[in-house]
Design a protein around this motif. Structure first.
Motif, PDB file in Angstrom:
ATOM      1  N   SER A 384       0.711  -1.185   0.048  1.00  0.00           N
ATOM      2  CA  SER A 384      -0.085   0.048  -0.073  1.00  0.00           C
ATOM      3  C   SER A 384       0.825   1.242   0.116  1.00  0.00           C
ATOM      4  O   SER A 384       0.587   2.325  -0.552  1.00  0.00           O
ATOM      5  CB  SER A 384      -0.941   0.057   1.123  1.00  0.00           C
ATOM      6  OG  SER A 384      -2.222  -0.975   1.179  1.00  0.00           O
ATOM      7  N   LEU A 387       2.097   1.880  -3.595  1.00  0.00           N
ATOM      8  CA  LEU A 387       1.133   2.538  -4.316  1.00  0.00           C
ATOM      9  C   LEU A 387       0.690   3.882  -3.994  1.00  0.00           C
ATOM     10  O   LEU A 387       0.659   4.833  -4.619  1.00  0.00           O
ATOM     11  CB  LEU A 387      -0.322   1.912  -4.145  1.00  0.00           C
ATOM     12  CG  LEU A 387      -0.131   0.355  -4.666  1.00  0.00           C
ATOM     13  CD1 LEU A 387      -1.549  -0.549  -4.333  1.00  0.00           C
ATOM     14  CD2 LEU A 387       0.003   0.212  -6.076  1.00  0.00           C
ATOM     15  N   TYR A 396       0.761   6.566 -10.722  1.00  0.00           N
ATOM     16  CA  TYR A 396      -0.078   5.320 -10.367  1.00  0.00           C
ATOM     17  C   TYR A 396      -1.194   5.107 -11.674  1.00  0.00           C
ATOM     18  O   TYR A 396      -1.923   6.026 -12.017  1.00  0.00           O
ATOM     19  CB  TYR A 396      -0.963   5.656  -9.127  1.00  0.00           C
ATOM     20  CG  TYR A 396      -1.887   4.850  -8.830  1.00  0.00           C
ATOM     21  CD1 TYR A 396      -1.639   3.599  -8.387  1.00  0.00           C
ATOM     22  CD2 TYR A 396      -3.271   5.334  -8.927  1.00  0.00           C
ATOM     23  CE1 TYR A 396      -2.756   2.808  -8.058  1.00  0.00           C
ATOM     24  CE2 TYR A 396      -4.362   4.513  -8.561  1.00  0.00           C
ATOM     25  CZ  TYR A 396      -4.434   3.210  -8.221  1.00  0.00           C
ATOM     26  OH  TYR A 396      -5.132   2.547  -7.925  1.00  0.00           O
ATOM     27  N   SER A 498      -0.964  -5.081   2.508  1.00  0.00           N
ATOM     28  CA  SER A 498      -1.887  -4.040   1.992  1.00  0.00           C
ATOM     29  C   SER A 498      -2.823  -3.613   3.340  1.00  0.00           C
ATOM     30  O   SER A 498      -2.962  -4.489   4.299  1.00  0.00           O
ATOM     31  CB  SER A 498      -2.441  -4.498   0.845  1.00  0.00           C
ATOM     32  OG  SER A 498      -3.416  -5.637   1.117  1.00  0.00           O
ATOM     33  N   GLU A 511     -10.625  -2.395   0.397  1.00  0.00           N
ATOM     34  CA  GLU A 511      -9.428  -1.308   0.021  1.00  0.00           C
ATOM     35  C   GLU A 511      -7.968  -2.086   0.082  1.00  0.00           C
ATOM     36  O   GLU A 511      -7.454  -1.923  -0.711  1.00  0.00           O
ATOM     37  CB  GLU A 511      -9.599  -0.023   0.931  1.00  0.00           C
ATOM     38  CG  GLU A 511      -8.343   0.855   0.841  1.00  0.00           C
ATOM     39  CD  GLU A 511      -8.414   2.028   1.908  1.00  0.00           C
ATOM     40  OE1 GLU A 511      -7.617   2.863   1.922  1.00  0.00           O
ATOM     41  OE2 GLU A 511      -9.209   2.145   2.650  1.00  0.00           O
ATOM     42  N   ASP A 515      -5.536  -3.086  -3.059  1.00  0.00           N
ATOM     43  CA  ASP A 515      -4.132  -2.721  -2.984  1.00  0.00           C
ATOM     44  C   ASP A 515      -3.415  -4.086  -3.303  1.00  0.00           C
ATOM     45  O   ASP A 515      -2.343  -4.013  -3.839  1.00  0.00           O
ATOM     46  CB  ASP A 515      -3.767  -1.991  -1.639  1.00  0.00           C
ATOM     47  CG  ASP A 515      -4.151  -0.562  -1.697  1.00  0.00           C
ATOM     48  OD1 ASP A 515      -4.720   0.046  -2.714  1.00  0.00           O
ATOM     49  OD2 ASP A 515      -3.638   0.265  -0.491  1.00  0.00           O
ATOM     50  N   TYR A 519      -0.602  -4.048  -6.102  1.00  0.00           N
ATOM     51  CA  TYR A 519       0.873  -4.332  -5.881  1.00  0.00           C
ATOM     52  C   TYR A 519       1.328  -5.545  -6.630  1.00  0.00           C
ATOM     53  O   TYR A 519       2.369  -5.537  -7.260  1.00  0.00           O
ATOM     54  CB  TYR A 519       1.044  -4.455  -4.436  1.00  0.00           C
ATOM     55  CG  TYR A 519       2.654  -4.195  -4.152  1.00  0.00           C
ATOM     56  CD1 TYR A 519       3.185  -2.928  -4.491  1.00  0.00           C
ATOM     57  CD2 TYR A 519       3.212  -5.280  -3.699  1.00  0.00           C
ATOM     58  CE1 TYR A 519       4.618  -3.184  -4.230  1.00  0.00           C
ATOM     59  CE2 TYR A 519       4.524  -5.373  -3.591  1.00  0.00           C
ATOM     60  CZ  TYR A 519       5.327  -4.511  -3.652  1.00  0.00           C
ATOM     61  OH  TYR A 519       6.699  -4.203  -3.424  1.00  0.00           O
TER      62      TYR A 519
END
Length: 542
Positions: A384, A387, A396, A498, A511, A515, A519
């Protein structure tokens, strides 16, 4: 450089720990991995104790090891029984194992209350058992059980026990701190006396002196090192410190301490560099989560969080690291948190191949502080954080654009619980609608999302969620509290974390899930793009 012989008892003593269970085939894999690591002797267990052990010794008899020898474990003869007529000793003598390790009593308390023999008979049991196996062509390792408790109670008798084994032909005499309660300075003093006593046995070449410690006082490794410094050249222990109660002395820590700190020869440099992977392999075989704080090989062993520490490491790693992590196959981790400075952010950006100016780094530090105040925790969420780096620098590109998702959990009168999730996303201008069932809402969302994306990104098939942790951040708000979700994912090679934070646990999970997949996709090679014709022929898919 003095060579210290490494003796691993994971397959016998280690298996006495809680939750320890391996099949015979799995034990065979462990034995080969120990051989690759450079272990000199692998104690496989009692060849006659149960069917699994019999199967293991049968398998081992047909195996070839590049370096290690296999040891069969047993006990001294029974009281009032000739050694050559003792069933346990006969099994050892007839086994294919070239090494036989037998354990005998040293402490008067055990003679009185456990085996119930007098002291002279115990000495005969030791001597005759060792002599029998040595006469059968075996290398005999004698383990003096409860040696240090016996030495504290009656030093002269404890020394007479190890002398009896040595004079009968034991190749190695091992002093055992079976209860794990002896402190290092007492271990050192006792081993020094053993070395002096066995040098005077009259044999042309005295036996090797060994040490076997348990960790009940938290000193298993320290006690082992103290014994080696007094002349012990044979070290017994288990991988990752597995074992009964608090475990055995941890060979994963002992090996680099002996080799890197004390200058003894144990394994090759290449084998030492495989130590971290080996330690994690054994945990995975036993379905244990590797200890992140384990010295040398743990994920946090070379992790730096404070800004001052990170700044020092960036100038010279020796400022805050006692060895180069590469030497043991580990790596440096720069943890991101509210304590981080621009140096940490710059270092993490370099690792990710991201160009970052001082102004951007400063803004990112402030952003991290803001997010951690809201409940994010980037130390354990490296995926995370990378990112976030890319989002802040404009590098991104999302896997998809979300239109909506929903999850339905239905509890039925018959007790069954069913979960269904539907996602609607856009990828390259196309709309995908997918519905999936799962074992809970997160699993259902994961399956639906992968179903939509796997055609374009086949690498998603290789990514597995390996850990899922939920934490309530403000218990006073009860079910309305903010929730933090941490996911660990792996593609079979690397593991990354993440994070998601929300008052809604499903939203926080979504969420973190997104992530973890985004990733993971960055670690793979660029996905193959569909042809324009195929894209033109596609409509909204549902």
């Amino acid at each position: 450089m003095t060579h210290v012989e490494l003796y691993d008892t994971t397959l016998r003593d280690g298996m006495q720990g809680e939750g320890m269970s391996l099949s015979a085939q799995e034990k065979l894999r462990v034995a080969h991995r120990l051989d690759e690591l450079g272990i000199d002797v692998i104690e496989a267990g009692f060849p006659s104790s149960n069917p699994k052990e019999l199967e293991l010794f049968g398998l081992l008899a047909g195996e070839t090891f590049r370096h290690a020898q296999v040891a069969a474990f047993g006990m001294t003869r029974r009281r009032d029984t000739r050694a050559d007529a003792d069933p346990g000793l006969r099994v050892l003598a007839e086994s294919a194992a070239p090494v036989c390790t037998i354990v005998g009593k040293t402490w008067g308390l055990h003679l009185r209350k456990v085996v119930k023999v007098d002291r002279e008979e115990n000495l005969r049991m030791i001597s005759e058992s060792v002599a029998f196996l040595a006469g059968e062509g075996k290398r005999v390792i004698y383990d003096a059980e409860h040696f240090f408790d016996g030495f504290a109670d009656d030093p002269a008798y404890a020394l007479s026990c190890v002398r009896a084994a040595a004079e009968a032909g034991a190749d190695t005499v091992t002093c055992c701190d079976t209860n794990g309660g002896t402190l290092p300075h007492r271990i050192a003093a006792a081993v020094a006396d053993v070395v002096a006593a066995l040098e005077a046995t009259g044999r042309r070449v005295g036996p090797k002196i060994g040490i076997h410690c348990h960790d009940d006082s938290g000193c298993g490794v320290a006690c082992t090192l103290a014994a080696v410094q007094q002349g012990a050249v044979h070290v017994q222990g288990t991988m990752n410190g597995y074992g009964e109660r608090c475990g055995n002395a941890n060979l994963v820590t002992i090996i680099p301490n002996l080799q890197l700190k004390l200058g003894y020869e144990c394994v090759t440099d290449e084998q030492l560099a495989s130590l971290s992977k080996a330690a994690h392999f054994f945990d995975e075989m036993l379905n244990f989560t590797p200890d992140p704080d384990q010295p040398y090989v743990g994920r946090n062993a070379f992790a730096h969080k404070g800004g001052m520490h990170v700044a020092g490491v960036n100038v010279d790693p020796a400022t805050f690291e006692h060895i180069d992590p590469d030497v043991v196959g580990n790596r440096r981790e720069l943890l991101i948190s509210e304590l981080s400075g621009k140096g940490t952010v710059h270092a993490r950006a370099r690792d990710a191949g991201i160009s970052l100016g001082d102004g951007e780094a400063g803004r990112l530090v402030e952003r991290v502080k803001e997010l951690e105040h809201r409940g994010y925790h980037f130390e354990a969420a490296d995926g995370s954080f990378e990112l976030l780096l890319r989002k802040e620098t404009g590098e991104y590109e999302p896997l998809f654009r979300l239109e909506s998702w929903r999850a339905i959990v239905e509890k039925r009168a018959d007790g069954r619980v069913e979960t269904e999730a539907t996602i609607k996303i856009w990828v390259d201008g196309e709309r995908y609608v997918r519905t999936a069932e799962g074992n809970g809402p997160v699993n259902a969302l994961d399956r639906a999302l992968r179903d939509a994306l796997v055609e374009i990104h086949p690498h998603l098939r290789d990514i597995d969620l390996v850990n899922f942790k939920v934490r309530i951040l403000d218990e006073t708000k009860g079910t309305g509290a903010v929730t933090r979700v941490l996911l660990d994912a792996s593609d079979g090679d690397q593991v990354w974390g993440s994070i998601g934070v929300s008052e809604n646990v499903i939203e926080a999970s979504w969420e973190a899930l997104v992530d973890s997949l985004e990733y993971g996709m960055r670690l793979s090679s660029p996905p193959a793009r569909r042809s324009p014709d195929a894209a033109a022929s596609s409509q909204a898919r549902d």
